[in-house]
Motif scaffolding. Structure first.
Motif, short mmCIF file in Angstrom:
data_model
loop_
_atom_site.label_atom_id
_atom_site.label_comp_id
_atom_site.label_asym_id
_atom_site.label_seq_id
_atom_site.Cartn_x
_atom_site.Cartn_y
_atom_site.Cartn_z
N MET A 176 -5.86 4.42 -1.16
CA MET A 176 -5.80 5.51 -2.14
C MET A 176 -4.90 6.68 -1.69
O MET A 176 -4.85 7.71 -2.35
N SER A 177 -4.21 6.49 -0.57
CA SER A 177 -3.27 7.53 -0.13
C SER A 177 -2.03 7.54 -1.03
O SER A 177 -1.86 6.66 -1.88
N ALA A 178 -1.17 8.53 -0.84
CA ALA A 178 0.07 8.60 -1.61
C ALA A 178 0.89 7.33 -1.39
O ALA A 178 1.50 6.79 -2.32
N ALA A 179 0.87 6.80 -0.17
CA ALA A 179 1.63 5.59 0.13
C ALA A 179 0.99 4.36 -0.52
O ALA A 179 1.67 3.50 -1.06
N GLY A 180 -0.33 4.28 -0.47
CA GLY A 180 -1.04 3.14 -1.05
C GLY A 180 -0.99 3.16 -2.57
O GLY A 180 -0.93 2.12 -3.21
#
Lengths: 250, 250
Positions: free
Chosen positions: A19-23
């Motif tokens: 749920m991170s910006a990367a994910g």
């Protein structure tokens, strides 16, 4: 290589990474897929011809949200779910998922008496109370809920970790937090007939010998490789895959 | 009673109702389920043993988003999708879905040359360019895309309405918007081998005679009753159901 059982910290870390910006995944997406996996695991374990009534017990965290999603899909799979949530979740999505369930006419109960009636009249229980963030001891009203689940004759399908089990140490004696006099109460340990692990199974279920499904067909390959998850192949277009049963220790 | 084919206005209205405060669905949820349905329909029509390479063509609207979700699930179903989007969608979710696809190593192409190479090297096309909000005429660069799809030998799986068809009037001659001299160009009409309708089939595909799936196993019963959708039963835990094929008119 066999599948990896992961600890609490890694489970939380993987969730954050997705749920991170990367994910780039939203909670809505992951919860929808997780809840759909739970509904599929229940449906493949207990057909609606013999186990039509499902009591879906939801905790206040994200696992409770998975349960609310599962209840909705179970309705569409032609089960008659009832939702029980002893304590509402604080996130906005929890209220939206409750509303979606109510829009389908799914009974939603929160009181202890209604819970007693519902558990007496169910064919199977979906246990979505505590997830991989659970830390003992158990606080009210969950002690009462777990004791009732331990006493029911209806089979239990647990999500990720049987509620009350230690996420890493597994099935062990469970107590409430101490009262004013410093006294704890024993809480009964539940023994689910079926388990649906999400993303990867947790260390606490390594000795679990019941029927075991894996869900979460959304884990990116590089993440699975990075953490040596050794995930099995999912069949066809299903969102779940059955894991080999662990033999009981003699 | 047979299934209802709905018009453009009702399709838009149902979408708005599902995502209203009362309906309580988020776009993330519905797009995830819609895209999963599309991926399942493609997989049940063309196995990955014979049709591994899928060119997923995505428009800039919500149907393009369904396509991006479908590409991700097709990757997990062991296809090798390539995403082509001639014009990026403006919503935040579009960028997040693109990122999720890139995280899986799915090639994402936007240029015309790359599109030509991709369509020459695909086994099947998922057409998620225009959805139920489409209004002719066709504007560049979509005229070129539709002409290429009409010319390809790879079978096409269209989402909701074959791109370029009139949502209500169906397959009919298609033109570009007039140029400075007031002249329009003809755009070729595509003929998909497979169609996946979402929520309910649209009026424009009443005469469609190819293989036809229905997805969107999330429509609340009261909504289906209110609009006389006469939806069929979905089998098992699938997100899609196959509709009877319409006989060609002689």
């Amino acid at each position: 290589m066999s599948i990896r059982y992961i600890g609490q910290k890694l489970a939380q870390h993987i969730d954050e990474e997705l749920m991170s910006a990367a994910g780039a995944f939203s909670l809505d997406q992951l919860m929808e897929l997780a809840g759909l996996s739970c509904a599929q695991a229940l449906a493949k374990s207990y057909p609606n011809t013999t186990h039509k009534r499902v009591l879906v017990c939801c905790g206040p965290g994200n696992q409770g949200g998975d349960g609310l999603v599962a209840a909705r899909h179970l309705h569409h799979f032609r089960y008659t779910p009832t939702i029980y949530y002893p304590k509402p979740g604080g996130k906005d999505i929890y209220q939206r998922l409750l509303q979606q369930a109510r829009n389908l006419g799914i009974p939603v109960v929160a009181g202890a008496d209604e819970f007693d009636a519902a558990i007496a009249a169910t064919d199977v229980v979906l246990d979505a109370i505590f997830g991989f963030s659970f830390q003992p001891p158990v606080r009210a009203p969950f002690d009462r809920v777990l004791n009732a689940l331990a006493a029911t004759h209806a089979p239990i399908v647990s999500v990720d970790i049987p509620s009350g089990w230690n996420v890493e140490a597994g099935r062990q004696p469970l107590f409430t937090s101490p009262d004013a006099a410093g006294k704890s109460q024993t809480v009964e340990t539940i023994d689910p007939a079926v388990l649906i692990s999400l993303t990867a199974p947790k260390e606490g279920v390594q000795a679990y010998t019941g029927r075991h499904w894996l869900g979460g067909r959304f884990v990116p390959d590089d993440l699975a490789i990075k953490y040596n998850l050794n995930l099995p192949e999912y069949p066809g277009v299903d969102q779940i895959v059955e894991l080999p049963r662990t033999a009981p220790k003699l």
